[in-house]
Design a protein around this motif. Structure first.
Motif, short mmCIF file in Angstrom:
data_model
loop_
_atom_site.label_atom_id
_atom_site.label_comp_id
_atom_site.label_asym_id
_atom_site.label_seq_id
_atom_site.Cartn_x
_atom_site.Cartn_y
_atom_site.Cartn_z
N ILE A 95 -6.39 -64.48 -53.99
CA ILE A 95 -7.53 -63.67 -53.45
C ILE A 95 -8.02 -63.68 -51.83
CG2 ILE A 95 -9.37 -65.04 -54.06
CD1 ILE A 95 -10.60 -62.56 -55.54
N LYS A 96 -8.22 -62.44 -51.46
CA LYS A 96 -8.70 -62.66 -49.91
C LYS A 96 -10.17 -62.65 -49.81
CE LYS A 96 -4.53 -60.62 -48.37
NZ LYS A 96 -3.83 -59.42 -49.00
N THR A 97 -10.71 -63.73 -49.44
CA THR A 97 -11.97 -63.99 -49.31
C THR A 97 -12.19 -65.44 -48.56
OG1 THR A 97 -14.33 -64.12 -50.49
CG2 THR A 97 -12.30 -65.32 -51.58
N GLU A 98 -13.30 -65.83 -48.63
CA GLU A 98 -13.85 -67.09 -47.66
C GLU A 98 -13.15 -68.29 -48.35
OE1 GLU A 98 -18.29 -67.91 -47.66
OE2 GLU A 98 -17.94 -65.82 -48.35
N GLU A 99 -12.94 -69.23 -47.55
CA GLU A 99 -12.46 -70.61 -48.26
C GLU A 99 -13.24 -71.04 -49.32
OE1 GLU A 99 -9.68 -72.88 -49.14
OE2 GLU A 99 -9.26 -71.33 -47.72
N VAL A 129 -15.15 -69.87 -51.38
CA VAL A 129 -14.94 -69.27 -52.81
C VAL A 129 -13.78 -69.48 -53.49
CG1 VAL A 129 -14.82 -66.68 -53.85
CG2 VAL A 129 -16.28 -67.32 -52.06
N LYS A 130 -12.42 -69.22 -52.55
CA LYS A 130 -11.15 -69.62 -53.05
C LYS A 130 -11.18 -71.02 -53.77
CE LYS A 130 -8.78 -67.14 -49.41
NZ LYS A 130 -7.74 -67.18 -48.46
N TRP A 186 -6.32 -58.84 -58.00
CA TRP A 186 -7.64 -58.60 -57.41
C TRP A 186 -7.84 -57.43 -56.21
CZ3 TRP A 186 -12.65 -58.98 -59.39
CH2 TRP A 186 -13.40 -58.76 -58.72
N GLU A 187 -6.77 -57.96 -55.22
CA GLU A 187 -6.81 -57.03 -54.04
C GLU A 187 -6.26 -55.47 -54.27
OE1 GLU A 187 -8.19 -57.97 -51.41
OE2 GLU A 187 -8.44 -60.07 -52.24
N LYS A 202 -13.52 -53.52 -59.38
CA LYS A 202 -14.05 -54.76 -58.77
C LYS A 202 -15.52 -54.82 -59.22
CE LYS A 202 -10.84 -55.28 -55.01
NZ LYS A 202 -10.58 -55.42 -53.45
N TRP A 217 -21.06 -63.83 -53.38
CA TRP A 217 -19.76 -63.08 -53.47
C TRP A 217 -19.73 -62.04 -54.42
CZ3 TRP A 217 -15.14 -62.60 -56.24
CH2 TRP A 217 -14.07 -62.17 -55.69
N THR A 229 -21.71 -58.85 -53.55
CA THR A 229 -20.97 -57.98 -52.69
C THR A 229 -20.44 -56.48 -53.21
OG1 THR A 229 -19.00 -59.18 -52.14
CG2 THR A 229 -21.01 -59.91 -50.81
#
Length: 145
Positions: free
Chosen positions: A35-39, A41-42, A88-89, A96, A137, A140
């Motif tokens: 998933i592309k998000t802040e570290e 959250v990952k 997800w992306e 979402k 997160w 949003t």
């Protein structure tokens, strides 16, 4: 009588060992996207979610032991059907938003990660700070709706 118990034990052990020869194909993922998000959250997803809800599964040693292998494979298939973070992306914003609401509800009610997963992976339990990070997160996506 004792000989019967010994023979029964040997027979059961032989059956158990023979069952280990049955190949169980773990469910393979279609992609290995993260998933592309802040570290931060990952990091939470890696420790508590990805093993059942992504194509980035870390297969533990016991996932190769019959009948546990069947249970884990089935559990992962079900988890990916509900939600696959590796996809997800590619989801539409509406989807979402819906999933974000469901995820937050499951996490806040303590249903995710499941108790049996936490039992085997004690570090996967979410603390209050991690729940807050996920809440921020996930919200949003509802705001972007």
């Amino acid at each position: 009588m004792r000989k019967i118990w010994i023979r029964l034990g040997i027979g059961l052990l032989a059956i158990f060992l023979a069952l280990q020869l049955i190949p169980v194909q773990p469910p393979l993922g279609k992609n290995a996207n993260e998933i592309k998000t802040e570290e931060r959250v990952k990091k939470i997803f890696r420790k508590s979610c990805y093993d059942c809800h992504s194509d980035l599964v870390q297969w533990p040693w016991y996932s190769k032991v019959f009948p546990v292998s069947l249970y884990i494979s089935h559990h992962i298939e079900e988890g990916r059907e509900e939600l696959n973070f590796s996809e997800w992306e590619s989801l539409k914003p509406e989807k979402k938003a819906d999933l974000a609401e469901e995820i937050l509800e499951e996490v806040e009610e303590g249903h995710m990660p499941p108790k049996d997963y936490i039992f085997l992976h004690s570090n996967s339990k979410l603390d209050q700070e991690e729940i807050e990070i996920l809440r921020d997160w996930l919200q949003t996506f509802a705001e972007n709706q």
